[in-house]
Motif scaffolding. Structure first.
Motif, short mmCIF file in Angstrom:
data_model
loop_
_atom_site.label_atom_id
_atom_site.label_comp_id
_atom_site.label_asym_id
_atom_site.label_seq_id
_atom_site.Cartn_x
_atom_site.Cartn_y
_atom_site.Cartn_z
N GLU A 64 49.80 70.87 -2.66
CA GLU A 64 49.07 72.19 -2.72
C GLU A 64 49.81 73.09 -2.01
OE1 GLU A 64 45.94 73.35 -3.49
OE2 GLU A 64 46.97 75.27 -2.56
N ASN A 72 39.87 78.33 -5.96
CA ASN A 72 38.39 78.49 -6.30
C ASN A 72 37.56 77.60 -5.59
OD1 ASN A 72 39.32 80.94 -7.56
ND2 ASN A 72 39.21 80.18 -9.55
N THR A 73 37.74 76.40 -5.60
CA THR A 73 36.71 75.42 -4.63
C THR A 73 36.42 76.13 -3.47
OG1 THR A 73 37.99 73.67 -5.76
CG2 THR A 73 36.73 73.15 -3.95
N ASN A 76 33.68 79.89 -4.68
CA ASN A 76 32.61 79.75 -5.69
C ASN A 76 31.35 79.81 -5.11
OD1 ASN A 76 31.31 76.99 -5.96
ND2 ASN A 76 33.37 76.68 -5.62
N THR A 77 30.29 80.10 -5.87
CA THR A 77 28.81 80.12 -5.48
C THR A 77 28.04 78.74 -5.58
OG1 THR A 77 28.53 81.13 -7.69
CG2 THR A 77 28.80 82.43 -5.93
N ILE A 79 26.97 76.56 -7.75
CA ILE A 79 25.78 76.20 -8.61
C ILE A 79 26.04 75.09 -9.32
CG2 ILE A 79 24.27 76.82 -10.46
CD1 ILE A 79 24.85 79.65 -9.77
N VAL A 208 54.64 73.83 -6.10
CA VAL A 208 55.53 73.17 -7.32
C VAL A 208 56.12 74.31 -7.94
CG1 VAL A 208 55.59 71.95 -9.36
CG2 VAL A 208 54.33 71.23 -7.54
N THR A 366 34.14 79.92 -15.22
CA THR A 366 33.50 80.40 -14.18
C THR A 366 32.59 79.02 -13.69
OG1 THR A 366 31.62 80.67 -15.76
CG2 THR A 366 33.11 82.48 -15.20
N GLY A 368 33.31 75.59 -12.94
CA GLY A 368 33.94 73.99 -12.32
C GLY A 368 33.52 73.53 -11.23
N PHE A 369 32.96 74.18 -10.54
CA PHE A 369 32.43 73.20 -9.14
C PHE A 369 31.46 72.35 -9.54
CE2 PHE A 369 29.26 72.88 -5.68
CZ PHE A 369 30.41 72.25 -4.70
N LYS A 370 30.53 72.56 -10.16
CA LYS A 370 29.46 71.45 -10.62
C LYS A 370 30.11 70.27 -11.41
CE LYS A 370 27.65 74.59 -13.64
NZ LYS A 370 28.63 75.47 -13.44
C1 LIG Z 1 33.50 83.91 -7.58
C2 LIG Z 1 33.23 82.51 -8.43
C3 LIG Z 1 32.04 81.95 -8.47
C4 LIG Z 1 31.93 80.75 -8.92
N1 LIG Z 1 30.76 80.12 -8.99
C5 LIG Z 1 30.53 78.64 -9.66
C6 LIG Z 1 29.46 78.31 -9.51
O1 LIG Z 1 28.25 78.73 -9.02
N2 LIG Z 1 29.31 76.94 -10.00
C7 LIG Z 1 30.32 76.30 -10.56
O2 LIG Z 1 30.34 75.31 -10.98
N3 LIG Z 1 31.54 76.88 -10.67
C8 LIG Z 1 31.73 78.27 -9.93
N4 LIG Z 1 32.90 78.73 -10.29
C9 LIG Z 1 34.18 78.11 -10.77
C10 LIG Z 1 34.85 76.95 -9.79
O3 LIG Z 1 35.00 77.77 -8.47
C11 LIG Z 1 36.15 76.58 -10.31
O4 LIG Z 1 35.82 76.20 -11.84
C12 LIG Z 1 36.81 75.29 -9.75
O5 LIG Z 1 36.29 75.45 -8.16
C13 LIG Z 1 37.82 74.93 -10.03
O6 LIG Z 1 38.50 74.07 -8.99
P1 LIG Z 1 40.07 73.42 -9.37
O7 LIG Z 1 39.92 72.40 -8.45
O8 LIG Z 1 40.24 73.18 -10.66
O9 LIG Z 1 40.61 74.76 -8.86
P2 LIG Z 1 41.26 75.15 -7.24
O10 LIG Z 1 40.20 75.21 -6.54
O11 LIG Z 1 41.64 76.81 -7.53
O12 LIG Z 1 42.37 74.43 -6.96
C14 LIG Z 1 43.42 74.70 -7.51
C15 LIG Z 1 44.60 74.67 -6.59
O13 LIG Z 1 45.96 74.46 -6.95
C16 LIG Z 1 46.85 75.03 -6.11
N5 LIG Z 1 47.97 75.59 -6.94
C17 LIG Z 1 48.19 76.49 -7.81
N6 LIG Z 1 49.43 76.66 -8.22
C18 LIG Z 1 50.15 75.65 -7.43
C19 LIG Z 1 51.55 75.25 -7.44
N7 LIG Z 1 52.40 75.87 -8.21
N8 LIG Z 1 51.93 74.25 -6.41
C20 LIG Z 1 50.79 73.51 -5.88
N9 LIG Z 1 49.51 73.96 -5.81
C21 LIG Z 1 49.12 75.07 -6.64
C22 LIG Z 1 45.93 76.30 -5.77
O14 LIG Z 1 46.67 76.82 -4.68
C23 LIG Z 1 44.62 75.62 -5.65
O15 LIG Z 1 44.23 75.40 -4.22
C24 LIG Z 1 33.03 80.06 -9.59
C25 LIG Z 1 34.44 80.47 -9.31
C26 LIG Z 1 34.47 81.95 -8.86
C27 LIG Z 1 35.66 82.42 -8.68
#
Ligand SMILES: Cc1cc2nc3c(=O)[nH]c(=O)nc-3n(C[C@H](O)[C@H](O)[C@H](O)COP(=O)(O)OP(=O)(O)OC[C@H]3O[C@@H](n4cnc5c(N)ncnc54)[C@H](O)[C@@H]3O)c2cc1C
Ligand SMILES: Cc1cc2nc3c(=O)[nH]c(=O)nc-3n(C[C@H](O)[C@H](O)[C@H](O)COP(=O)(O)OP(=O)(O)OC[C@H]3O[C@@H](n4cnc5c(N)ncnc54)[C@H](O)[C@@H]3O)c2cc1C
Lengths: 416, 473
Positions: A64, A72-73, A76-77, A79, A208, A366, A368-370
């Motif tokens: 990480e 984004n984890t 997010n909001t 839902i 990375v 928008t 991917g939390f769910k």
């Molecule tokens: C304002 C907002 C509201 C939202 N509301 C909702 C909602 O209500 N319900 C819902 O289901 N989804 C919602 N989402 C979408 C949801 O937040 C994301 O789809 C989800 O959190 C994605 O999770 P993830 O683990 O893929 O990404 P992330 O949590 O973004 O994790 C990716 C990680 O990769 C790391 N990373 C990046 N590049 C590198 C690298 N080169 N080397 C090492 N690590 C790296 C980052 O630092 C990060 O920690 C919302 C998003 C936003 C922005």
């Protein structure tokens, strides 16, 4: 690992909670791993957890670049719902939703899943018709969802302005009673703690910067903490995924846009369900702390600044203030944005690639939390067995070549 | 109030007024924005108000402010009072609220002169009713002539503490005691800088004058107090402290605290400008060059918001930033600008001479940087120092994660009151330097704005491009 229970809580309360063990270690990277996961967001951590738990792959690391759950984890909001239109989507989102139901027990960590009900409002005739279609599709798939009329909307959410003369009148809503919210940080922490306990190394502040390959097979990753050898690399880095897999020469059909949300000051409970108003690109729920959590639409252009245009938020707020008149005097405490990774059909990518040992999971956009538990579950299976899990298979990269798109954009016209 | 302006200056204290007037005199069209109803900033607060306490109470330095407000009134500067800035973007858009609506303007150049805030002084009991900061007390004095009549104790360190004590005495107030927490070791380190400070002896003379006033009024002056504790049942009843190994207690009903001021970095942080850790003053300073220019094109800084120097320094820095922005805007020729900037810079160096001495003498005691476990650190969300330490124990590695662990910094003050303390605690628990631990990521709005005000955003330039994607998933 400390098991969390009422007894350990009581024992530690006596010592002002100072003697709790660290919830996860902070190890230095080993020279070699059986698999490396890039990105400690919810999806990366869940993938690590299920790899270790379901597939006994424990010599693995999650790398990480910042801190775990800080992407984004943690933004997010929260839902959670599964009433998408297409069968493939329903399968993965409902798997995730049902895993959420007892995730707290599974992880021995309170992830605060709150199935308070999600209401998707119909404010135009078009929307009403589109949701009816979704309702039929969902019923065929066996989901517990139904259309409700204006009176029931008002009963479930008394603060709503149900005047038929409103600019955006309430014509009804599509309702999923077992949808709701969860605690985003707790989901990341719970999976991190569980994975760490099974032996997974979670390495924070480790970016990375390169991927090495021999022929068409990956051999390792360059990181800010040195080179790590591995034959399996799973990139789960949301908006940064395309930049990372490009290091191995793989291109992804993903665009990045800024999505924003805001919270108000905390107030007494006024709304105990989640209300989504897609016509005006807004939605609202109330956190346990009492803040109203409000989300808007995505900006209309690509960027990576984590800072969106106020005007797009202002459109949302103007409409929500009309629909929920009591919120107009509430003070807004914070606005923030996150870069979300969008695909053309608004469905995720869970896939193997042309490079052997390189796996990708991104494009959650928008919403991917769910999906975190379901996505982690099927992605771990895909990595461990080197073939797509049946639920993941439709979300492979080849769908873009074969034109087998899973279109959730026009079909459902919904956010989150 | 919408549209485009040449120069926008944020803050109408000495720095902002000087910057605005200087640039306007060079021919630039300037707006000066401040949330207060009248110009003056912290030091000259209420200077234009007829009801303010007289010169005999607030002193000569205060009256000097009238010169600045007079030149401001005579200039072409457009002064927007009672207007609160809640967001500034790198593209030089300024969002603000006024009269119940939000407004947005875009400026070709911006001078940020938003001043200092008092450093938080957390110790057990500092949140009891009856305890306030000395600066808050001074605001009540300047704007409403309020003077506590009995039971007042002042505690902490720094020149402002003595100034406020003297102002109260002149206004006829009584002070039970002034409890100074300046550590003994500070005097030794400060001594080394005394010769430099004597180059501009005015400050020291004023300081000695204030001490003499305290003596004349026979105010009890306790030095090198440690382990402060405010006690009381539901409200303040006494201040406890240790001195030379003995416990003391002074009964009081009002306790005013002060341990110096620190730059208010909310706007510069939200702009993502680089900040350097000042190890002596123990605060963050946004990075800028000798003209006040930042990394961001057209954004300048001046005054206590960029680094603590006091009112005269703020005014000089304001002039420098005003000239530099006029040059950037093309309303002042480069050659002329250079000559005038050089003159202002050399006056500035002269005024800065006593700083090393003052900074060393009034460096805050470590006791208030990382307070004991049972002290509330984040007042909005009621998070204690002990809780922050327990988050570190669980694996929390920085101030932004403490937000998720326990919500510190997420209340209405937007982290202004706990930001420094939370980072200091993490730094000391993890034995890492502050520069590495960092600071809260500051989210707009800098000051809370109501949803109704946001919904009523007036925006001429509303970019059609901002129309939302119909988004899905
Ligand atoms: C304002 C907002 C509201 C939202 N509301 C909702 C909602 O209500 N319900 C819902 O289901 N989804 C919602 N989402 C979408 C949801 O937040 C994301 O789809 C989800 O959190 C994605 O999770 P993830 O683990 O893929 O990404 P992330 O949590 O973004 O994790 C990716 C990680 O990769 C790391 N990373 C990046 N590049 C590198 C690298 N080169 N080397 C090492 N690590 C790296 C980052 O630092 C990060 O920690 C919302 C998003 C936003 C922005
Ligand atoms: C509480 C307090 C009391 C002080 N009293 C004295 C004193 O009596 N004597 C002395 O010599 N020094 C005093 N100081 C020190 C003071 O910082 C300097 O002397 C001097 O006022 C600095 O000038 P400046 O122009 O940099 O900032 P300031 O004088 O602080 O002016 C900044 C201005 O910016 C405005 N502002 C800030 N944020 C916003 C926003 N978001 N939107 C709109 N407007 C905004 C404020 O209203 C203020 O008017 C005091 C400092 C503090 C914090």
């Amino acid at each position: 690992m400390n098991r969390y229970s009422i007894f350990s809580l009581a024992r530690n309360a006596v010592n002002y909670h100072k003697d709790w063990e660290k919830a996860w270690r902070s190890p230095d990277p080993r020279p070699t791993y059986d698999a490396v996961i890039v990105g400690a967001g919810g999806h990366g951590l869940a993938t690590a957890y299920y790899l270790a738990k379901e597939h006994r792959m424990t010599n693995i690391a999650v790398l990480e670049k910042g801190w775990l759950g800080g992407g984004n984890t943690g933004r997010n909001t929260t839902i959670i719902r599964s009433n998408y239109l297409q069968d493939e989507s329903i399968a993965i989102y409902e798997l995730a939703r049902s895993l959420y139901e007892d995730l707290s027990q599974e992880l021995n960590y309170n992830t605060m899943f709150s199935p308070r009900g999600v209401m998707m409002m119909c404010q135009t005739e078009h929307e009403l018709r589109a949701f009816k279609r979704t309702a039929h599709a969902n019923r065929l798939a066996g989901l517990d969802c139904r259309m409700i009329d204006r009176a029931e909307v008002k009963r479930l959410c008394p603060i709503i302005n149900d005047s038929p003369r409103a600019r955006y009148p309430i014509l009804g809503a599509y309702y999923q009673p077992r949808g709701g919210t969860g605690r985003h940080d707790a989901v990341a922490w719970g999976y991190a703690r569980g994975a760490d306990d099974l032996g997974v190394d979670i390495i924070q502040n480790c970016e990375v910067t390169g991927i090495t390959r021999e022929g068409d097979t990956v051999t390792g990753v360059q990181t800010s903490k040195g080179y790590i050898k591995t034959n399996k690399i799973a990139v789960v880095a949301a908006g940064n995924t395309s930049a990372i897999v490009e290091m191995a020469g793989v291109g992804l059909p993903v665009e990045s846009v800024c999505l924003q949300a805001l919270v108000s000051e905390p107030i007494k409970p006024v709304i105990d369900c989640v209300v989504m108003a897609n016509t005006v690109h807004g939605y609202m729920s109330q956190s346990d702390k009492g803040e109203l959590v409000i989300g808007g639409g995505a900006d209309g252009y690509n960027n990576y600044s984590q800072r969106g245009a106020f005007t797009s938020l202002e459109h949302t707020v103007t409409a929500l203030v009309e629909t929920f008149p009591i919120i107009s005097r509430l003070r807004m405490m914070r606005i923030w944005g996150g870069i979300v990774d969008m695909t053309g059909d608004r469905s995720p990518i869970i896939s193997m690639t042309d490079v052997k040992g390189l796996y990708v999971n991104c494009g959650w956009g928008t919403g991917g939390f769910k999906s975190i538990p379901g996505s982690g579950f099927v992605f771990a299976d895909t990595i461990a067995n080197d073939r797509p899990h049946p639920i993941a298979e439709p979300f492979g990269l080849n769908r873009f070549l074969e034109g087998r798109l899973i279109d959730e954009s026009v079909a459902a016209a919904v956010a989150h | 109030m919408t549209g485009r302006v040449q120069l926008a200056v944020i803050g109408a204290g000495p720095a902002g007024m000087a910057a605005a007037v200087e640039a306007a005199n060079c021919g630039a069209s300037v707006v000066l924005i401040d949330e207060q109803p009248a110009p003056g900033g912290q030091i000259y607060r209420a200077i234009t108000s007829a009801a303010r306490p007289g010169k005999a109470i607030l002193g000569d330095d205060y009256e000097n402010g009238a010169k600045l407000t007079d030149t401001l009134a005579a200039s072409t500067v457009d002064h927007w009072t009672a207007t609160t800035v809640w967001q500034v973007t790198p593209e030089r858009e300024i969002y603000m609220t006024r009269d119940g609506a939000s407004h947005r303007i875009t400026a070709d150049a911006i001078v940020i002169a938003n001043g200092a805030t008092e450093r938080p002084m957390p110790f057990p009991g500092w949140t009891l009713p009856g305890v306030m900061t000395a600066g808050a007390g001074q605001i009540l004095l300047k704007t409403a002539g309020l003077v506590p009549q009995a039971g007042l104790v002042l505690a902490g360190s720094g020149p402002l503490l003595f100034l406020i004590a003297a102002q109260y005495l002149r206004a006829g107030g009584a002070i039970e005691a002034l409890v100074e927490t300046t550590p003994r070791s500070n005097y030794r380190t400060a001594l080394r800088h005394l010769p430099g400070a004597l180059r501009t002896p005015g400050y020291l003379r004023k300081g000695l004058g204030l001490l003499a006033e305290l003596r004349k009024h026979k105010v009890r002056h306790v030095k090198t107090a440690t382990r402060l504790q405010a006690v009381g049942d539901g409200r303040l009843q006494a201040l406890r402290f240790s001195r030379a190994g003995r416990q003391h207690e002074i009964a009081c009903t009002t306790l005013m605290l002060h341990i110096g001021v620190v730059p208010n970095v909310q706007i510069t942080r939200a702009l993502n400008l680089p900040h350097d850790w000042d190890a002596l003053q123990r605060c963050w300073r946004p990075r800028r060059d000798a003209d006040g220019a930042t990394e961001l094109d057209g954004i300048f800084l001046a005054g206590d918001g960029a680094g603590i120097g006091g009112a005269v320094v703020a005014e000089l820095e304001g002039r420098i930033a005003g000239l530099a922005s006029a040059r950037a805007l093309g309303t002042l020729e480069t050659g002329k600008a250079e000559a005038r900037l050089a003159a202002e810079r050399s006056r500035l160096a002269q005024e800065m001479a006593p700083r090393p001495f003052l900074d060393a003498l009034y460096a805050p005691s470590p006791e208030f940087l990382a307070p004991p476990d049972d002290t509330i650190v984040c007042r909005c969300e009621e998070v204690t120092a002990g809780q922050i330490r327990s988050y570190v124990g669980l694996g929390c590695i920085g101030p932004n994660q403490t937000k998720s662990f326990g919500r510190s910094g997420m209340g209405p003050c937007q982290g202004r009151l706990c930001g420094l303390t939370v980072s200091e605690i993490i730094a000391s628990e993890t034995a890492r330097p502050m520069a590495e631990v960092g600071y809260y990521r500051i989210r707009p709005p800098i000051k809370p704005v109501t949803l109704g005000e946001l919904a009523a955003l007036h925006d001429d330039q509303a970019a059609a491009a901002d129309r939302s994607l119909e988004n899905a998933s």
